[in-house]
Design a protein around this motif. Sequence first.
Motif, short mmCIF file in Angstrom:
data_model
loop_
_atom_site.label_atom_id
_atom_site.label_comp_id
_atom_site.label_asym_id
_atom_site.label_seq_id
_atom_site.Cartn_x
_atom_site.Cartn_y
_atom_site.Cartn_z
N TRP A 70 0.74 -1.14 0.08
CA TRP A 70 -0.08 0.22 -0.06
C TRP A 70 0.96 1.25 0.03
CZ3 TRP A 70 -3.19 -2.24 4.67
CH2 TRP A 70 -4.18 -3.41 4.08
N PRO A 71 0.37 2.22 -0.70
CA PRO A 71 1.38 3.51 -1.04
C PRO A 71 1.60 4.46 0.14
CG PRO A 71 -0.43 3.76 -2.34
CD PRO A 71 -0.66 2.52 -1.58
N LYS A 72 2.65 4.76 0.41
CA LYS A 72 2.83 6.06 1.43
C LYS A 72 2.31 7.23 0.42
CE LYS A 72 7.40 4.35 3.07
NZ LYS A 72 8.95 4.80 3.30
N LEU A 73 1.58 8.03 1.36
CA LEU A 73 1.01 9.18 0.72
C LEU A 73 1.38 10.41 1.39
CD1 LEU A 73 -2.85 8.30 1.29
CD2 LEU A 73 -1.34 7.67 -0.82
N ALA A 74 2.38 10.31 2.43
CA ALA A 74 2.95 11.45 3.08
C ALA A 74 3.90 12.10 2.03
CB ALA A 74 3.54 11.04 4.27
N GLY A 75 3.95 13.33 1.82
CA GLY A 75 4.74 14.14 1.26
C GLY A 75 4.36 14.13 -0.40
N GLN A 76 3.39 13.21 -0.74
CA GLN A 76 3.00 13.47 -2.20
C GLN A 76 2.20 14.92 -2.76
OE1 GLN A 76 3.38 12.64 -5.44
NE2 GLN A 76 3.54 10.50 -4.60
N ASN A 77 2.70 15.20 -3.76
CA ASN A 77 2.08 16.41 -4.17
C ASN A 77 0.49 16.34 -4.31
OD1 ASN A 77 1.07 16.59 -7.22
ND2 ASN A 77 2.89 15.61 -7.27
N ALA A 78 0.16 17.47 -3.92
CA ALA A 78 -1.63 17.41 -3.53
C ALA A 78 -2.35 17.32 -4.93
CB ALA A 78 -1.97 18.79 -2.86
N GLN A 79 -1.92 17.81 -5.99
CA GLN A 79 -2.89 17.39 -7.14
C GLN A 79 -2.54 16.11 -7.70
OE1 GLN A 79 -4.58 19.87 -8.85
NE2 GLN A 79 -5.19 18.56 -10.24
N TYR A 80 -1.52 15.57 -7.54
CA TYR A 80 -1.48 14.21 -7.98
C TYR A 80 -2.30 13.46 -7.01
CZ TYR A 80 0.34 9.80 -8.88
OH TYR A 80 0.51 8.14 -9.35
N LEU A 81 -2.40 13.31 -5.92
CA LEU A 81 -3.33 12.75 -4.78
C LEU A 81 -4.77 13.04 -5.28
CD1 LEU A 81 -1.62 13.52 -1.41
CD2 LEU A 81 -1.87 11.08 -2.84
N PHE A 82 -4.95 14.32 -5.60
CA PHE A 82 -6.51 14.55 -5.92
C PHE A 82 -6.80 13.88 -7.01
CE2 PHE A 82 -9.34 17.59 -8.35
CZ PHE A 82 -10.46 17.44 -7.40
N LYS A 83 -5.86 13.86 -8.06
CA LYS A 83 -6.11 13.30 -9.37
C LYS A 83 -6.61 11.75 -9.36
CE LYS A 83 -4.37 12.29 -14.19
NZ LYS A 83 -4.88 10.78 -14.07
N GLN A 84 -5.61 11.11 -8.50
CA GLN A 84 -5.85 9.50 -8.16
C GLN A 84 -7.26 9.25 -7.51
OE1 GLN A 84 -3.53 7.61 -9.74
NE2 GLN A 84 -2.80 9.74 -10.39
N LEU A 85 -7.66 10.17 -6.56
CA LEU A 85 -8.88 9.90 -5.73
C LEU A 85 -9.92 10.24 -6.93
CD1 LEU A 85 -8.24 11.90 -2.53
CD2 LEU A 85 -8.51 9.34 -2.69
N MET A 86 -9.75 11.19 -7.96
CA MET A 86 -10.90 11.36 -8.78
C MET A 86 -10.88 10.44 -9.75
SD MET A 86 -12.65 14.54 -8.28
CE MET A 86 -12.76 14.89 -10.00
N ASP A 87 -9.81 9.83 -10.11
CA ASP A 87 -9.58 8.74 -11.09
C ASP A 87 -10.26 7.33 -10.41
OD1 ASP A 87 -8.61 10.26 -12.90
OD2 ASP A 87 -6.54 9.48 -12.91
N PHE A 88 -9.89 7.16 -9.22
CA PHE A 88 -10.64 6.09 -8.43
C PHE A 88 -12.07 6.07 -8.78
CE2 PHE A 88 -6.56 5.27 -6.12
CZ PHE A 88 -6.21 4.28 -6.56
#
Length: 207
Positions: A55-73
């Motif tokens: 399971w991925p570490k999310l800490a320190g990941q850039n916000a726009q990338y995290l947002f996109k992945q959630l939207m894509d899921f």
Amino acid sequence: MKKTLIMALAVMTFGSSAVWAADVEIKGDAAAGKTKSATCAACHGADGNSTNPEWPKLAGQNAQYLFKQLMDFKAQKRVNASMAPMVAPLNPQDMADLAAYFSTQKAAPGKADQTKAQLGSLVFKGGNTATGVAACASCHSPTGLGNPAANFPALSGQHVAYTKIQLQAFRQGARNNDAGKMMQNVANKMSDAEMDAVAEYISGLQQ
């Protein structure tokens, strides 16, 4: 303006982030995201540092990338049986808040197998000209911190197992939410040994 939206520039300021959903700018709030992250903690850790290496570490990941992945899921552009029910109740503001929170956390350092990391370093920094593998550093930066302006994710310190799973998924086409098939095209040219070595090298990079 259109180009700006496509690039989806993430702006981090005082615990908040600005992300784009279609033509609407949404400001994420890290404090709100921390409150909303309780259900995420079971898999990803309270601070975004997961203990399960798959399971991925999310800490320190850039916000726009995290947002996109959630939207894509949520849109099923990225398919995962575990994530599907987690994103189902989330709206774009929830996703922006979660992205803002995890992006402000400190990623725990990883550990590389030095017997493999040497090859990983060569591929990460210079690719493989003989087979056409592009250097990872060209998009994800030499230090693995990514490129938020281009929405290329940070990789440094990521779990070895998770990185390998994602590279294999890109190669098999099981994951195909990368812009212009950039990652699919890279992964298609990588050998198993290169994937293994790059994953080890990435794990040893520090944020």
